[in-house]
Scaffold this active site. Structure first.
Site, PDB file in Angstrom:
ATOM      1  N   LYS A  72       0.864  -1.188   0.000  1.00  0.00           N
ATOM      2  CA  LYS A  72       0.000   0.000   0.000  1.00  0.00           C
ATOM      3  C   LYS A  72       0.897   1.233   0.000  1.00  0.00           C
ATOM      4  O   LYS A  72       1.774   1.353   0.851  1.00  0.00           O
ATOM      5  CB  LYS A  72      -0.906   0.008   1.227  1.00  0.00           C
ATOM      6  CG  LYS A  72      -1.821   1.230   1.245  1.00  0.00           C
ATOM      7  CD  LYS A  72      -2.916   1.104   2.272  1.00  0.00           C
ATOM      8  CE  LYS A  72      -2.534   1.735   3.572  1.00  0.00           C
ATOM      9  NZ  LYS A  72      -3.697   1.948   4.453  1.00  0.00           N
ATOM     10  N   ARG A 115     -10.319  -0.791   7.801  1.00  0.00           N
ATOM     11  CA  ARG A 115      -9.397  -1.751   8.427  1.00  0.00           C
ATOM     12  C   ARG A 115      -8.789  -1.151   9.691  1.00  0.00           C
ATOM     13  O   ARG A 115      -8.465  -1.863  10.640  1.00  0.00           O
ATOM     14  CB  ARG A 115      -8.363  -2.268   7.423  1.00  0.00           C
ATOM     15  CG  ARG A 115      -7.336  -1.278   6.877  1.00  0.00           C
ATOM     16  CD  ARG A 115      -6.266  -0.966   7.886  1.00  0.00           C
ATOM     17  NE  ARG A 115      -4.965  -0.758   7.323  1.00  0.00           N
ATOM     18  CZ  ARG A 115      -4.088   0.108   7.809  1.00  0.00           C
ATOM     19  NH1 ARG A 115      -4.401   0.890   8.834  1.00  0.00           N
ATOM     20  NH2 ARG A 115      -2.898   0.206   7.286  1.00  0.00           N
ATOM     21  N   GLN A 143     -11.231   9.498  10.287  1.00  0.00           N
ATOM     22  CA  GLN A 143     -11.293   8.115  10.769  1.00  0.00           C
ATOM     23  C   GLN A 143     -12.230   7.950  11.968  1.00  0.00           C
ATOM     24  O   GLN A 143     -12.683   6.841  12.255  1.00  0.00           O
ATOM     25  CB  GLN A 143      -9.902   7.604  11.217  1.00  0.00           C
ATOM     26  CG  GLN A 143      -8.740   7.884  10.301  1.00  0.00           C
ATOM     27  CD  GLN A 143      -8.800   7.057   9.017  1.00  0.00           C
ATOM     28  OE1 GLN A 143      -9.328   5.953   9.000  1.00  0.00           O
ATOM     29  NE2 GLN A 143      -8.281   7.616   7.935  1.00  0.00           N
ATOM     30  N   SER A 204      -3.783  13.319  14.746  1.00  0.00           N
ATOM     31  CA  SER A 204      -2.468  13.450  14.107  1.00  0.00           C
ATOM     32  C   SER A 204      -1.508  14.218  15.012  1.00  0.00           C
ATOM     33  O   SER A 204      -0.621  14.916  14.532  1.00  0.00           O
ATOM     34  CB  SER A 204      -2.627  14.155  12.753  1.00  0.00           C
ATOM     35  OG  SER A 204      -3.353  15.358  12.928  1.00  0.00           O
ATOM     36  N   MET A 224      -4.592   4.826  18.112  1.00  0.00           N
ATOM     37  CA  MET A 224      -4.695   4.551  16.682  1.00  0.00           C
ATOM     38  C   MET A 224      -3.987   5.593  15.816  1.00  0.00           C
ATOM     39  O   MET A 224      -3.723   5.356  14.646  1.00  0.00           O
ATOM     40  CB  MET A 224      -6.174   4.499  16.266  1.00  0.00           C
ATOM     41  CG  MET A 224      -7.024   3.530  17.054  1.00  0.00           C
ATOM     42  SD  MET A 224      -6.400   1.835  17.061  1.00  0.00           S
ATOM     43  CE  MET A 224      -6.553   1.412  15.336  1.00  0.00           C
ATOM     44  N   GLY A 225      -3.689   6.763  16.379  1.00  0.00           N
ATOM     45  CA  GLY A 225      -3.213   7.856  15.520  1.00  0.00           C
ATOM     46  C   GLY A 225      -1.727   7.834  15.217  1.00  0.00           C
ATOM     47  O   GLY A 225      -1.290   8.304  14.157  1.00  0.00           O
ATOM     48  N   THR A 226      -0.907   7.287  16.124  1.00  0.00           N
ATOM     49  CA  THR A 226       0.544   7.395  15.960  1.00  0.00           C
ATOM     50  C   THR A 226       1.065   6.294  15.051  1.00  0.00           C
ATOM     51  O   THR A 226       1.109   5.129  15.433  1.00  0.00           O
ATOM     52  CB  THR A 226       1.241   7.358  17.333  1.00  0.00           C
ATOM     53  OG1 THR A 226       0.788   8.485  18.080  1.00  0.00           O
ATOM     54  CG2 THR A 226       2.758   7.428  17.194  1.00  0.00           C
ATOM     55  N   ASP A 227       1.460   6.694  13.850  1.00  0.00           N
ATOM     56  CA  ASP A 227       1.933   5.736  12.849  1.00  0.00           C
ATOM     57  C   ASP A 227       3.183   6.249  12.132  1.00  0.00           C
ATOM     58  O   ASP A 227       3.504   5.805  11.045  1.00  0.00           O
ATOM     59  CB  ASP A 227       0.812   5.453  11.834  1.00  0.00           C
ATOM     60  CG  ASP A 227       0.288   6.741  11.195  1.00  0.00           C
ATOM     61  OD1 ASP A 227       0.824   7.828  11.520  1.00  0.00           O
ATOM     62  OD2 ASP A 227      -0.638   6.659  10.381  1.00  0.00           O
ATOM     63  N   LYS A 231       5.273  11.308  16.059  1.00  0.00           N
ATOM     64  CA  LYS A 231       3.886  11.491  16.512  1.00  0.00           C
ATOM     65  C   LYS A 231       3.719  10.940  17.930  1.00  0.00           C
ATOM     66  O   LYS A 231       4.443  10.024  18.333  1.00  0.00           O
ATOM     67  CB  LYS A 231       2.917  10.742  15.591  1.00  0.00           C
ATOM     68  CG  LYS A 231       2.574  11.492  14.316  1.00  0.00           C
ATOM     69  CD  LYS A 231       1.477  10.720  13.611  1.00  0.00           C
ATOM     70  CE  LYS A 231       1.032  11.382  12.343  1.00  0.00           C
ATOM     71  NZ  LYS A 231       0.052  10.546  11.637  1.00  0.00           N
TER      72      LYS A 231
END
Ligand code: NAD
Length: 312
Positions: A72, A115, A143, A204, A224-227, A231
Protein backbone atom coordinates in the site's frame (compact mmCIF):
# COMPACT_ATOMS: atom_id res chain seq x y z
CA UNK A 1 -12.97 -3.69 -14.10
CA UNK A 2 -10.15 -5.77 -15.67
CA UNK A 3 -7.41 -4.21 -17.84
CA UNK A 4 -5.01 -6.69 -19.51
CA UNK A 5 -5.62 -9.17 -16.71
CA UNK A 6 -5.11 -6.53 -14.02
CA UNK A 7 -8.10 -6.03 -11.78
CA UNK A 8 -8.87 -2.35 -11.15
CA UNK A 9 -10.96 -1.89 -8.00
CA UNK A 10 -12.18 1.68 -7.47
CA UNK A 11 -13.07 3.35 -4.17
CA UNK A 12 -16.76 2.86 -5.05
CA UNK A 13 -16.16 -0.85 -5.76
CA UNK A 14 -14.48 -1.19 -2.33
CA UNK A 15 -17.50 0.41 -0.63
CA UNK A 16 -19.76 -2.06 -2.46
CA UNK A 17 -17.58 -5.11 -1.74
CA UNK A 18 -16.41 -4.53 1.82
CA UNK A 19 -18.16 -3.75 5.06
CA UNK A 20 -17.11 -3.31 8.69
CA UNK A 21 -17.97 -6.88 9.64
CA UNK A 22 -15.86 -8.40 6.84
CA UNK A 23 -13.00 -6.05 7.74
CA UNK A 24 -13.19 -7.12 11.40
CA UNK A 25 -12.94 -10.81 10.46
CA UNK A 26 -10.12 -10.22 7.95
CA UNK A 27 -8.05 -8.09 10.36
CA UNK A 28 -8.56 -10.48 13.27
CA UNK A 29 -7.52 -13.44 11.13
CA UNK A 30 -4.42 -11.76 9.75
CA UNK A 31 -3.28 -10.58 13.22
CA UNK A 32 -3.53 -14.23 14.24
CA UNK A 33 -1.53 -15.37 11.21
CA UNK A 34 1.11 -12.67 11.88
CA UNK A 35 1.54 -14.01 15.43
CA UNK A 36 1.87 -17.60 14.20
CA UNK A 37 4.44 -16.60 11.54
CA UNK A 38 2.23 -17.49 8.59
CA UNK A 39 1.95 -13.84 7.51
CA UNK A 40 4.83 -11.39 7.42
CA UNK A 41 5.10 -7.62 7.13
CA UNK A 42 8.09 -5.98 5.54
CA UNK A 43 9.77 -2.88 6.98
CA UNK A 44 7.71 0.25 6.54
CA UNK A 45 8.92 3.31 4.70
CA UNK A 46 7.25 6.45 6.06
CA UNK A 47 8.87 9.84 5.61
CA UNK A 48 8.07 13.54 5.45
CA UNK A 49 8.62 14.54 1.84
CA UNK A 50 9.43 18.15 2.68
CA UNK A 51 6.52 19.43 0.60
CA UNK A 52 2.85 20.15 1.43
CA UNK A 53 3.56 18.91 5.01
CA UNK A 54 2.99 15.43 3.56
CA UNK A 55 3.94 12.12 5.16
CA UNK A 56 4.45 9.51 2.45
CA UNK A 57 5.32 5.84 2.52
CA UNK A 58 4.80 2.16 1.76
CA UNK A 59 3.48 -0.73 3.80
CA UNK A 60 3.77 -4.24 2.41
CA UNK A 61 3.61 -7.87 3.32
CA UNK A 62 2.97 -11.47 2.33
CA UNK A 63 0.23 -13.59 3.80
CA UNK A 64 0.74 -17.27 3.00
CA UNK A 65 -2.67 -18.10 4.44
CA UNK A 66 -4.46 -16.21 1.70
CA UNK A 67 -1.47 -16.15 -0.73
CA UNK A 68 -1.68 -12.35 -0.73
CA UNK A 69 1.37 -10.30 -1.69
CA UNK A 70 1.10 -6.57 -1.98
CA UNK A 71 2.00 -3.02 -1.07
CA UNK A 72 0.00 0.00 0.00
CA UNK A 73 1.48 3.34 -1.03
CA UNK A 74 0.32 6.77 0.02
CA UNK A 75 0.21 8.80 3.18
CA UNK A 76 -1.14 11.87 4.89
CA UNK A 77 -1.62 15.27 3.26
CA UNK A 78 -2.97 17.61 5.98
CA UNK A 79 -4.01 20.30 3.48
CA UNK A 80 -6.40 18.04 1.60
CA UNK A 81 -9.50 18.80 3.69
CA UNK A 82 -9.41 22.39 2.43
CA UNK A 83 -9.60 20.98 -1.12
CA UNK A 84 -12.54 18.72 -0.33
CA UNK A 85 -10.38 15.57 -0.17
CA UNK A 86 -9.62 13.27 2.76
CA UNK A 87 -6.17 13.85 4.24
CA UNK A 88 -5.27 10.16 4.02
CA UNK A 89 -4.66 9.01 0.44
CA UNK A 90 -3.54 5.51 -0.53
CA UNK A 91 -3.58 2.89 -3.28
CA UNK A 92 -2.96 -0.84 -2.97
CA UNK A 93 -1.06 -2.94 -5.55
CA UNK A 94 -1.50 -6.71 -5.35
CA UNK A 95 0.94 -9.12 -6.99
CA UNK A 96 0.72 -12.76 -8.02
CA UNK A 97 2.77 -14.57 -5.35
CA UNK A 98 3.88 -17.24 -7.88
CA UNK A 99 5.15 -14.89 -10.58
CA UNK A 100 5.37 -11.37 -9.14
CA UNK A 101 3.04 -10.04 -11.87
CA UNK A 102 0.76 -7.15 -10.91
CA UNK A 103 -2.72 -8.59 -10.41
CA UNK A 104 -4.79 -5.71 -9.00
CA UNK A 105 -4.83 -1.98 -8.36
CA UNK A 106 -7.17 -1.00 -5.57
CA UNK A 107 -8.28 2.33 -4.10
CA UNK A 108 -7.06 2.35 -0.50
CA UNK A 109 -8.87 5.23 1.20
CA UNK A 110 -12.10 3.55 2.28
CA UNK A 111 -10.17 0.35 3.05
CA UNK A 112 -7.77 2.26 5.30
CA UNK A 113 -10.70 3.65 7.27
CA UNK A 114 -12.50 0.34 7.75
CA UNK A 115 -9.40 -1.75 8.43
CA UNK A 116 -8.12 0.81 10.97
CA UNK A 117 -11.51 0.83 12.67
CA UNK A 118 -11.48 -2.97 12.56
CA UNK A 119 -8.08 -3.05 14.29
CA UNK A 120 -9.27 -1.03 17.28
CA UNK A 121 -12.51 -3.04 17.35
CA UNK A 122 -10.49 -6.29 17.44
CA UNK A 123 -8.46 -4.85 20.34
CA UNK A 124 -11.65 -3.83 22.19
CA UNK A 125 -13.12 -7.32 21.69
CA UNK A 126 -9.90 -8.98 22.92
CA UNK A 127 -8.83 -6.64 25.73
CA UNK A 128 -11.55 -4.37 27.12
CA UNK A 129 -13.68 -5.26 30.13
CA UNK A 130 -16.91 -7.03 29.20
CA UNK A 131 -18.86 -4.53 31.34
CA UNK A 132 -17.47 -1.44 29.54
CA UNK A 133 -20.23 1.19 29.33
CA UNK A 134 -18.63 4.49 28.30
CA UNK A 135 -16.69 4.99 25.07
CA UNK A 136 -14.22 7.87 25.04
CA UNK A 137 -13.17 9.36 21.71
CA UNK A 138 -10.09 11.56 21.37
CA UNK A 139 -10.17 12.91 17.81
CA UNK A 140 -12.98 13.78 15.45
CA UNK A 141 -11.42 13.70 11.98
CA UNK A 142 -12.11 11.41 9.02
CA UNK A 143 -11.29 8.12 10.77
CA UNK A 144 -13.11 8.90 14.02
CA UNK A 145 -16.65 8.12 12.79
CA UNK A 146 -15.51 4.75 11.41
CA UNK A 147 -13.82 4.03 14.74
CA UNK A 148 -16.93 4.85 16.74
CA UNK A 149 -19.21 2.71 14.54
CA UNK A 150 -16.89 -0.32 14.78
CA UNK A 151 -16.32 0.06 18.55
CA UNK A 152 -20.02 0.08 19.47
CA UNK A 153 -20.41 -3.37 17.88
CA UNK A 154 -18.08 -4.87 20.52
CA UNK A 155 -19.53 -3.82 23.88
CA UNK A 156 -22.88 -2.57 25.20
CA UNK A 157 -21.84 1.07 25.39
CA UNK A 158 -24.38 3.45 26.90
CA UNK A 159 -22.69 6.77 26.17
CA UNK A 160 -19.93 8.41 24.11
CA UNK A 161 -17.73 11.13 25.62
CA UNK A 162 -15.47 12.94 23.17
CA UNK A 163 -12.77 15.57 23.02
CA UNK A 164 -10.99 17.03 20.01
CA UNK A 165 -8.18 19.53 19.56
CA UNK A 166 -10.43 21.28 17.03
CA UNK A 167 -13.78 21.39 18.90
CA UNK A 168 -15.59 22.52 15.74
CA UNK A 169 -15.27 18.94 14.34
CA UNK A 170 -17.09 17.36 17.30
CA UNK A 171 -20.66 17.84 15.99
CA UNK A 172 -19.85 15.53 13.03
CA UNK A 173 -18.87 12.80 15.48
CA UNK A 174 -21.97 13.60 17.52
CA UNK A 175 -24.05 12.86 14.40
CA UNK A 176 -22.44 9.40 14.16
CA UNK A 177 -23.20 8.76 17.85
CA UNK A 178 -26.81 9.79 17.22
CA UNK A 179 -27.00 7.41 14.24
CA UNK A 180 -25.95 4.50 16.46
CA UNK A 181 -28.39 5.65 19.16
CA UNK A 182 -25.95 6.79 21.86
CA UNK A 183 -25.92 9.98 23.95
CA UNK A 184 -22.92 12.17 23.13
CA UNK A 185 -21.12 14.50 25.56
CA UNK A 186 -18.06 16.70 25.06
CA UNK A 187 -16.43 17.35 28.46
CA UNK A 188 -12.84 18.47 29.03
CA UNK A 189 -10.22 15.82 28.17
CA UNK A 190 -9.51 14.88 31.81
CA UNK A 191 -13.21 14.15 32.28
CA UNK A 192 -13.28 11.96 29.13
CA UNK A 193 -10.52 9.89 30.75
CA UNK A 194 -12.28 9.83 34.12
CA UNK A 195 -15.53 8.51 32.64
CA UNK A 196 -14.42 6.22 29.80
CA UNK A 197 -14.01 2.45 30.08
CA UNK A 198 -12.60 2.34 26.55
CA UNK A 199 -10.70 5.24 24.95
CA UNK A 200 -9.83 5.49 21.27
CA UNK A 201 -7.21 8.07 20.29
CA UNK A 202 -7.28 8.89 16.59
CA UNK A 203 -5.49 12.19 16.02
CA UNK A 204 -2.47 13.45 14.11
CA UNK A 205 -0.91 14.86 17.27
CA UNK A 206 2.85 15.23 17.82
CA UNK A 207 2.37 16.00 21.54
CA UNK A 208 0.99 13.78 24.32
CA UNK A 209 -2.70 14.53 24.82
CA UNK A 210 -3.54 11.93 27.53
CA UNK A 211 -1.68 12.00 30.83
CA UNK A 212 -0.85 8.81 32.72
CA UNK A 213 -2.52 9.90 35.97
CA UNK A 214 -5.83 10.70 34.24
CA UNK A 215 -6.40 7.05 33.23
CA UNK A 216 -8.64 4.97 35.50
CA UNK A 217 -7.80 1.36 36.45
CA UNK A 218 -9.57 -1.07 34.11
CA UNK A 219 -9.48 1.20 31.08
CA UNK A 220 -8.66 -0.10 27.62
CA UNK A 221 -6.98 2.45 25.32
CA UNK A 222 -6.68 1.94 21.58
CA UNK A 223 -3.95 4.32 20.39
CA UNK A 224 -4.69 4.55 16.68
CA UNK A 225 -3.21 7.86 15.52
CA UNK A 226 0.54 7.40 15.96
CA UNK A 227 1.93 5.74 12.85
CA UNK A 228 5.01 7.88 12.13
CA UNK A 229 8.23 8.86 13.84
CA UNK A 230 7.64 11.87 16.12
CA UNK A 231 3.89 11.49 16.51
CA UNK A 232 2.51 11.00 20.04
CA UNK A 233 -0.94 10.84 21.63
CA UNK A 234 -0.31 9.64 25.20
CA UNK A 235 2.29 10.40 27.87
CA UNK A 236 5.14 7.90 27.54
CA UNK A 237 4.80 6.94 31.26
CA UNK A 238 1.42 5.41 30.39
CA UNK A 239 3.18 2.77 28.28
CA UNK A 240 5.10 1.74 31.40
CA UNK A 241 2.00 1.46 33.61
CA UNK A 242 -0.22 -0.32 31.05
CA UNK A 243 -0.15 -3.82 29.59
CA UNK A 244 0.91 -3.02 26.03
CA UNK A 245 -0.24 -4.88 22.91
CA UNK A 246 0.43 -4.03 19.30
CA UNK A 247 -0.06 -5.10 15.70
CA UNK A 248 3.73 -5.38 15.21
CA UNK A 249 6.46 -4.92 17.80
CA UNK A 250 9.16 -3.46 15.51
CA UNK A 251 6.74 -0.86 14.20
CA UNK A 252 5.43 -0.13 17.69
CA UNK A 253 8.88 0.86 18.98
CA UNK A 254 9.92 2.76 15.84
CA UNK A 255 6.84 4.53 14.44
CA UNK A 256 4.09 3.68 16.95
CA UNK A 257 2.98 5.08 20.27
CA UNK A 258 5.63 3.04 22.11
CA UNK A 259 8.49 4.77 20.22
CA UNK A 260 8.89 7.45 22.93
CA UNK A 261 8.72 5.13 25.96
CA UNK A 262 11.11 2.75 24.16
CA UNK A 263 13.61 5.55 23.42
CA UNK A 264 13.39 6.72 27.05
CA UNK A 265 14.03 3.17 28.34
CA UNK A 266 10.58 2.95 29.98
CA UNK A 267 9.58 -0.15 28.04
CA UNK A 268 11.43 -3.02 26.33
CA UNK A 269 10.30 -4.97 23.28
CA UNK A 270 9.80 -8.03 25.49
CA UNK A 271 7.09 -6.14 27.40
CA UNK A 272 4.99 -5.61 24.25
CA UNK A 273 2.70 -8.42 23.08
CA UNK A 274 1.40 -8.94 19.55
CA UNK A 275 -2.41 -8.74 19.67
CA UNK A 276 -2.44 -11.85 17.47
CA UNK A 277 -1.13 -13.88 20.43
CA UNK A 278 -4.26 -12.99 22.39
CA UNK A 279 -6.40 -13.88 19.35
CA UNK A 280 -4.61 -17.24 19.00
CA UNK A 281 -4.99 -17.97 22.71
CA UNK A 282 -1.23 -17.91 23.37
CA UNK A 283 -1.53 -14.87 25.71
CA UNK A 284 -4.36 -14.24 28.19
CA UNK A 285 -4.60 -10.50 27.43
CA UNK A 286 -6.25 -8.69 30.35
CA UNK A 287 -5.77 -10.77 33.51
CA UNK A 288 -7.49 -8.50 36.08
CA UNK A 289 -10.40 -6.09 35.83
CA UNK A 290 -8.14 -3.31 37.12
CA UNK A 291 -5.50 -3.74 34.40
CA UNK A 292 -4.97 -0.82 32.05
CA UNK A 293 -4.56 -2.33 28.58
CA UNK A 294 -3.17 -0.33 25.67
CA UNK A 295 -3.25 -1.34 22.01
CA UNK A 296 -0.58 0.46 19.96
CA UNK A 297 -1.86 0.35 16.38
CA UNK A 298 0.81 1.33 13.90
CA UNK A 299 -1.05 0.08 10.83
CA UNK A 300 0.42 -2.86 8.92
CA UNK A 301 0.18 -3.50 5.18
CA UNK A 302 -1.24 -6.96 5.81
CA UNK A 303 -4.35 -5.34 7.28
CA UNK A 304 -5.20 -3.98 3.85
CA UNK A 305 -4.28 -6.90 1.64
CA UNK A 306 -6.39 -9.79 2.95
CA UNK A 307 -9.39 -7.47 3.31
CA UNK A 308 -9.30 -7.17 -0.44
CA UNK A 309 -8.58 -10.57 -1.76
CA UNK A 310 -11.33 -12.21 0.26
CA UNK A 311 -13.85 -10.19 -1.73
CA UNK A 312 -12.27 -9.24 -5.06
P1 NAD B 1 -7.82 13.82 9.90
O1 NAD B 1 -6.87 14.80 9.35
O2 NAD B 1 -9.16 13.69 9.24
O3 NAD B 1 -8.08 14.16 11.46
C1 NAD B 1 -7.01 14.52 12.28
C2 NAD B 1 -7.47 14.57 13.73
O4 NAD B 1 -6.38 15.03 14.53
C3 NAD B 1 -8.61 15.56 13.95
O5 NAD B 1 -9.37 15.11 15.04
C4 NAD B 1 -7.84 16.83 14.33
O6 NAD B 1 -8.64 17.77 15.04
C5 NAD B 1 -6.74 16.25 15.18
N1 NAD B 1 -5.55 17.11 15.26
C6 NAD B 1 -4.99 17.85 14.26
N2 NAD B 1 -3.92 18.51 14.74
C7 NAD B 1 -3.82 18.17 16.06
C8 NAD B 1 -2.92 18.54 17.09
N3 NAD B 1 -1.90 19.38 16.87
N4 NAD B 1 -3.10 18.00 18.32
C9 NAD B 1 -4.12 17.14 18.57
N5 NAD B 1 -5.01 16.76 17.62
C10 NAD B 1 -4.86 17.29 16.38
O7 NAD B 1 -7.06 12.45 9.96
P2 NAD B 1 -7.64 10.98 10.03
O8 NAD B 1 -7.69 10.41 8.66
O9 NAD B 1 -8.83 10.98 10.90
O10 NAD B 1 -6.41 10.23 10.77
C11 NAD B 1 -6.11 10.51 12.12
C12 NAD B 1 -4.77 9.95 12.49
O11 NAD B 1 -4.80 8.54 12.40
C13 NAD B 1 -3.63 10.38 11.58
O12 NAD B 1 -2.50 10.67 12.40
C14 NAD B 1 -3.35 9.18 10.74
O13 NAD B 1 -2.01 9.13 10.27
C15 NAD B 1 -3.65 8.07 11.70
N6 NAD B 1 -4.00 6.80 11.09
C16 NAD B 1 -3.51 5.65 11.65
C17 NAD B 1 -3.81 4.44 11.09
C18 NAD B 1 -3.34 3.17 11.73
O14 NAD B 1 -3.38 2.11 11.09
N7 NAD B 1 -2.94 3.18 12.97
C19 NAD B 1 -4.59 4.37 9.94
C20 NAD B 1 -5.12 5.54 9.42
C21 NAD B 1 -4.82 6.75 10.01
Amino acid sequence: MSENGILVVSEDDCKRLMDAEAAFDAVKDVFGRMASGEARNFPVVREAIGYADALYGFKSGFDRGSMTLGVKGGGYWPGNTAQGLTNHQSTVCLFDADTGRLSALVGGNYLTAIRTAAASAVSIAALSRQDSKVLGMIGAGHQAGFQLRAAVEQRNFEKVVAWNYHPEYLPNLGNVAAEVGLPFETPVIEEVCAQADVIITITSSFQPLLMNHWIQPGTHIACMGTDTRGKQEVESKLLASAKVFTDEIDQSTSIGEAQHAFAEGLIAKEQITPLGEVINGAHPGRSQSGDITLFDSTGVGLQDLPCLLNRA
